[in-house]
Design a protein around this motif. Structure first.
Motif, mmCIF file in Angstrom:
data_model
loop_
_atom_site.group_PDB
_atom_site.id
_atom_site.type_symbol
_atom_site.label_atom_id
_atom_site.label_comp_id
_atom_site.label_asym_id
_atom_site.label_seq_id
_atom_site.Cartn_x
_atom_site.Cartn_y
_atom_site.Cartn_z
ATOM 1 N N ALA A 276 -14.204 6.138 0.831
ATOM 2 C CA ALA A 276 -14.284 5.209 0.343
ATOM 3 C C ALA A 276 -13.403 3.928 0.506
ATOM 4 O O ALA A 276 -13.738 2.068 0.712
ATOM 5 C CB ALA A 276 -14.487 5.659 -1.312
ATOM 6 N N LEU A 277 -12.580 4.294 0.858
ATOM 7 C CA LEU A 277 -11.300 2.861 1.299
ATOM 8 C C LEU A 277 -11.402 2.732 2.340
ATOM 9 O O LEU A 277 -11.315 0.853 2.329
ATOM 10 C CB LEU A 277 -9.503 3.920 0.672
ATOM 11 C CG LEU A 277 -9.492 4.459 0.136
ATOM 12 C CD1 LEU A 277 -7.621 5.390 0.437
ATOM 13 C CD2 LEU A 277 -8.874 2.829 -1.442
ATOM 14 N N MET B 174 0.564 -1.006 0.502
ATOM 15 C CA MET B 174 0.536 -0.158 -0.070
ATOM 16 C C MET B 174 0.643 1.160 0.091
ATOM 17 O O MET B 174 0.180 2.513 -0.893
ATOM 18 C CB MET B 174 -1.336 -0.119 1.183
ATOM 19 C CG MET B 174 -2.172 0.663 1.334
ATOM 20 S SD MET B 174 -2.918 0.524 -0.238
ATOM 21 C CE MET B 174 -4.136 -0.521 0.445
ATOM 22 N N LYS C 250 -13.814 11.870 0.409
ATOM 23 C CA LYS C 250 -15.229 11.146 0.394
ATOM 24 C C LYS C 250 -14.002 9.426 -0.265
ATOM 25 O O LYS C 250 -14.198 9.069 0.082
ATOM 26 C CB LYS C 250 -15.664 11.257 -0.818
ATOM 27 C CG LYS C 250 -16.884 12.162 -0.252
ATOM 28 C CD LYS C 250 -17.798 12.858 -1.628
ATOM 29 C CE LYS C 250 -18.718 13.236 -1.541
ATOM 30 N NZ LYS C 250 -19.610 13.950 -2.630
ATOM 31 N N GLU C 251 -13.083 10.039 -0.867
ATOM 32 C CA GLU C 251 -12.815 9.097 -1.414
ATOM 33 C C GLU C 251 -11.366 8.340 -0.483
ATOM 34 O O GLU C 251 -11.486 7.208 -0.104
ATOM 35 C CB GLU C 251 -10.825 9.468 -2.538
ATOM 36 C CG GLU C 251 -11.167 10.062 -3.779
ATOM 37 C CD GLU C 251 -10.496 10.547 -3.981
ATOM 38 O OE1 GLU C 251 -9.974 10.244 -4.805
ATOM 39 O OE2 GLU C 251 -11.097 11.751 -5.665
ATOM 40 N N TYR C 252 -10.875 9.279 0.185
ATOM 41 C CA TYR C 252 -10.382 8.147 2.038
ATOM 42 C C TYR C 252 -11.067 7.358 2.460
ATOM 43 O O TYR C 252 -10.729 6.608 2.816
ATOM 44 C CB TYR C 252 -9.513 9.393 2.645
ATOM 45 C CG TYR C 252 -8.312 10.010 2.218
ATOM 46 C CD1 TYR C 252 -7.498 9.156 0.868
ATOM 47 C CD2 TYR C 252 -7.778 11.021 2.433
ATOM 48 C CE1 TYR C 252 -6.216 9.222 0.052
ATOM 49 C CE2 TYR C 252 -6.692 11.860 1.830
ATOM 50 C CZ TYR C 252 -6.118 10.629 0.639
ATOM 51 O OH TYR C 252 -4.660 11.768 0.580
ATOM 52 N N VAL D 294 -10.346 -1.085 3.296
ATOM 53 C CA VAL D 294 -8.642 -0.701 4.048
ATOM 54 C C VAL D 294 -8.700 -0.307 5.746
ATOM 55 O O VAL D 294 -9.064 0.865 5.674
ATOM 56 C CB VAL D 294 -7.990 0.249 2.439
ATOM 57 C CG1 VAL D 294 -6.394 0.929 3.441
ATOM 58 C CG2 VAL D 294 -7.783 -0.315 1.596
ATOM 59 N N ARG E 292 2.704 12.084 -7.802
ATOM 60 C CA ARG E 292 2.075 12.907 -9.274
ATOM 61 C C ARG E 292 1.574 14.387 -8.703
ATOM 62 O O ARG E 292 1.367 14.160 -9.746
ATOM 63 C CB ARG E 292 0.847 11.798 -9.643
ATOM 64 C CG ARG E 292 1.219 10.624 -9.921
ATOM 65 C CD ARG E 292 0.728 9.219 -10.345
ATOM 66 N NE ARG E 292 1.412 8.367 -10.793
ATOM 67 C CZ ARG E 292 0.037 6.640 -10.951
ATOM 68 N NH1 ARG E 292 -0.827 6.684 -9.859
ATOM 69 N NH2 ARG E 292 1.343 6.223 -11.185
ATOM 70 N N GLN F 238 -3.502 2.473 7.128
ATOM 71 C CA GLN F 238 -2.955 2.606 5.626
ATOM 72 C C GLN F 238 -3.425 3.514 4.769
ATOM 73 O O GLN F 238 -3.178 3.844 4.187
ATOM 74 C CB GLN F 238 -3.175 0.808 5.057
ATOM 75 C CG GLN F 238 -2.812 -0.280 6.058
ATOM 76 C CD GLN F 238 -3.563 -1.320 4.664
ATOM 77 O OE1 GLN F 238 -4.462 -1.194 5.122
ATOM 78 N NE2 GLN F 238 -2.092 -2.340 4.454
ATOM 79 N N LYS G 275 3.245 6.667 -5.620
ATOM 80 C CA LYS G 275 3.237 6.878 -6.387
ATOM 81 C C LYS G 275 1.850 7.901 -6.401
ATOM 82 O O LYS G 275 2.310 9.317 -7.337
ATOM 83 C CB LYS G 275 2.843 5.880 -6.961
ATOM 84 C CG LYS G 275 3.892 4.359 -7.405
ATOM 85 C CD LYS G 275 2.910 3.773 -8.562
ATOM 86 C CE LYS G 275 4.255 2.953 -8.964
ATOM 87 N NZ LYS G 275 3.533 1.362 -9.746
ATOM 88 N N MET G 276 0.782 8.078 -5.723
ATOM 89 C CA MET G 276 0.013 8.982 -5.879
ATOM 90 C C MET G 276 0.439 10.435 -5.029
ATOM 91 O O MET G 276 0.332 11.270 -5.721
ATOM 92 C CB MET G 276 -0.748 8.174 -4.736
ATOM 93 C CG MET G 276 -1.934 9.224 -5.111
ATOM 94 S SD MET G 276 -3.463 8.193 -3.560
ATOM 95 C CE MET G 276 -4.257 10.064 -2.938
ATOM 96 N N ASN H 92 3.874 1.480 -0.832
ATOM 97 C CA ASN H 92 4.581 1.905 -2.867
ATOM 98 C C ASN H 92 2.785 2.553 -3.470
ATOM 99 O O ASN H 92 3.433 3.562 -4.198
ATOM 100 C CB ASN H 92 4.460 0.672 -3.223
ATOM 101 C CG ASN H 92 3.941 0.179 -4.351
ATOM 102 O OD1 ASN H 92 4.574 0.932 -5.703
ATOM 103 N ND2 ASN H 92 3.761 -1.044 -4.758
ATOM 104 N N LEU H 93 1.750 2.306 -3.504
ATOM 105 C CA LEU H 93 0.821 3.102 -4.178
ATOM 106 C C LEU H 93 0.871 4.539 -3.713
ATOM 107 O O LEU H 93 0.515 5.444 -4.525
ATOM 108 C CB LEU H 93 -0.379 2.693 -3.809
ATOM 109 C CG LEU H 93 -0.820 0.962 -3.856
ATOM 110 C CD1 LEU H 93 -2.683 0.237 -4.734
ATOM 111 C CD2 LEU H 93 -0.545 1.280 -6.329
#
Lengths: 185, 229
Positions: free
Chosen positions: A104-105, A1, A100-102, A110, A11, A114, A7-8, A3-4
């Motif tokens: 959703a995780l 996780m 909202k995205e967090y 998740v 970006r 994490q 990356k995020m 690693n993602l």
């Protein structure tokens, strides 16, 4: 996780660079003014710490009064604080935008720890980059800076202190940003 | 043989306190067996999404019992509920909720990493699922470069990542036009046959009910209508 999350965070490099530049600028102000103040305070003609070789250096220099010393120290501290608050603000705004995205995780399983990796890595990267900029600018120029201002090697400690401080603070801010976001909302 | 994946038994749920308290669910009973595609219809505010939240253990019930694959959600520890959401339940959101900073492929890999899959295994599984969703040509695109329908298909692939037994879909077509909605629901309706999964979808779009195997209506906090299609 992680690693993602890394990356995020990468970006989002524009924001990371912006935060790092602000932090590095504030850190540099802090280093510069406090080095000068430190030198004037400890190696002034009125001070018993003065060495023989320092006498010439401070011959025509006015030793700062306690008030002006405090003023300069306070101003640089305020600049650093403003930069750190700027970083915190960027992080909190980012978390609000991605709330909202967090969430959703967490819904998809998740764990909270994490999920926290995502803003944490963003903050650490900004802090690490700021530390790197300060190190890359100040450590190579330190010998010239030292001879230009006739300062003593002990001020190098201040540079290292600021580098470590920014890295540690960025980590703490990353960890606490979620609580601050929840509190603010 | 029909196996019950979900049992909701006399569930009550309300929000607020004192005079401001509103009872949303008043004794809901529902079950879901394997291979079913159940659509729950009801007006806004009738408690459709609340039921999904209760099943996923996101909020506790006031009274009653919910069992997911034999596990009583109310009696689960936080870790057990997390495990349930990772492996047994897949969740599809109305507004997709994909991480914009990751690609479609990476978004599908997230739940696989959450259960400790290695990078290679997670990548392979995510690729398979995106192929199933006919998105192999869009794998490396950021969600913001995908259309609404494509984003929702990524969301469905993410929900299927850990081979769940139940898919909870909360108005999955709410942000899509009728043509895209049809496409998404048609594709969802094929999943119970392709995989051993049941789907409970809430919607207020009556035109989509032709794809369901059973329709239930939620009115005034209770399941009022149940019909097999």
């Amino acid at each position: 996780m992680s690693n993602l999350a890394f990356k995020m965070a990468l970006r989002d490099w524009k924001k990371i660079i912006l935060i790092a530049i602000v932090l590095a600028f504030a850190g540099s102000m802090f280093i510069y003014y406090n080095t000068v103040m430190f030198e004037m305070r400890h190696f002034s003609p009125n001070n018993i710490n003065m060495e023989e070789s320092d006498a010439e250096k401070f011959r025509d220099m006015k030793v700062p009064t306690t008030k002006s010393e405090m003023l300069v120290a306070a101003m640089t501290m305020l600049i650093v604080l403003a930069a750190v608050l700027f970083q915190l603000n960027m992080l909190v705004v980012d978390m609000i935008n991605k709330k909202k995205e967090y969430y959703a995780l967490q819904v998809i399983g998740v764990s909270e720890e994490q999920v926290e990796l995502f803003p944490l890595l963003y903050s650490i990267l900004a802090g690490a980059l700021a530390s790197l900029i300060i190190a890359a600018v100040w450590i190579p120029i330190f010998p010239y800076f030292k001879s230009a201002l006739n300062i003593h090697a002990i001020s190098l400690g201040l540079i290292i202190l600021v580098i470590i401080l920014f890295f540690v603070m960025s980590t703490i801010i990353g960890v606490k940003a979620r609580e601050i976001t929840d509190y603010m909302q | 043989m029909n196996r019950e994946f979900l049992t909701i038994n006399d569930v009550y749920k309300g929000f607020g306190e004192g005079d401001n308290r509103v009872e949303i669910l008043k004794g809901v009973n529902l079950n879901l067996t394997n291979g079913e595609f159940v659509m729950m219809l009801g007006p806004s505010g009738s408690g459709k999404s609340t039921i999904l939240h209760l099943i996923a253990g996101l909020t506790p019930v006031d009274r009653g019992q919910i069992e997911v694959c034999g596990v009583n959600v109310q009696k689960c520890s936080t870790n057990k509920i997390l495990e349930l959401r990772r492996r047994t339940i897949g969740y599809v959101f109305q507004d997709f909720r994909l991480l914009q900073g990751l690609t479609a492929l990476e978004n599908v890999m997230v739940p696989l990493y959450a259960v400790g899959r290695s990078r290679s295994v997670a990548k392979k599984r995510a690729e398979e699922l995106l192929e199933l969703m006919e998105l192999s040509h869009r794998m490396h695109h950021s969600p913001r470069k995908l259309s609404g329908g494509e984003q929702q298909r990524v969301g469905i692939a993410r929900a299927l990542a850990n081979e769940p037994k139940i898919i909870l879909a909360d108005e999955p077509t709410g942000n899509l036009d009728q043509r895209l909605s049809d496409g998404i629901i048609k594709m969802l309706s094929t999943l119970p046959q392709k995989m051993e999964v049941s789907i409970l979808m809430v919607t207020h779009n009556q035109q989509l009910t032709k794809y369901a195997t059973r329709i239930v209506g939620l009115t005034d906090g209770q399941i009022e209508v149940q019909s097999n299609v």
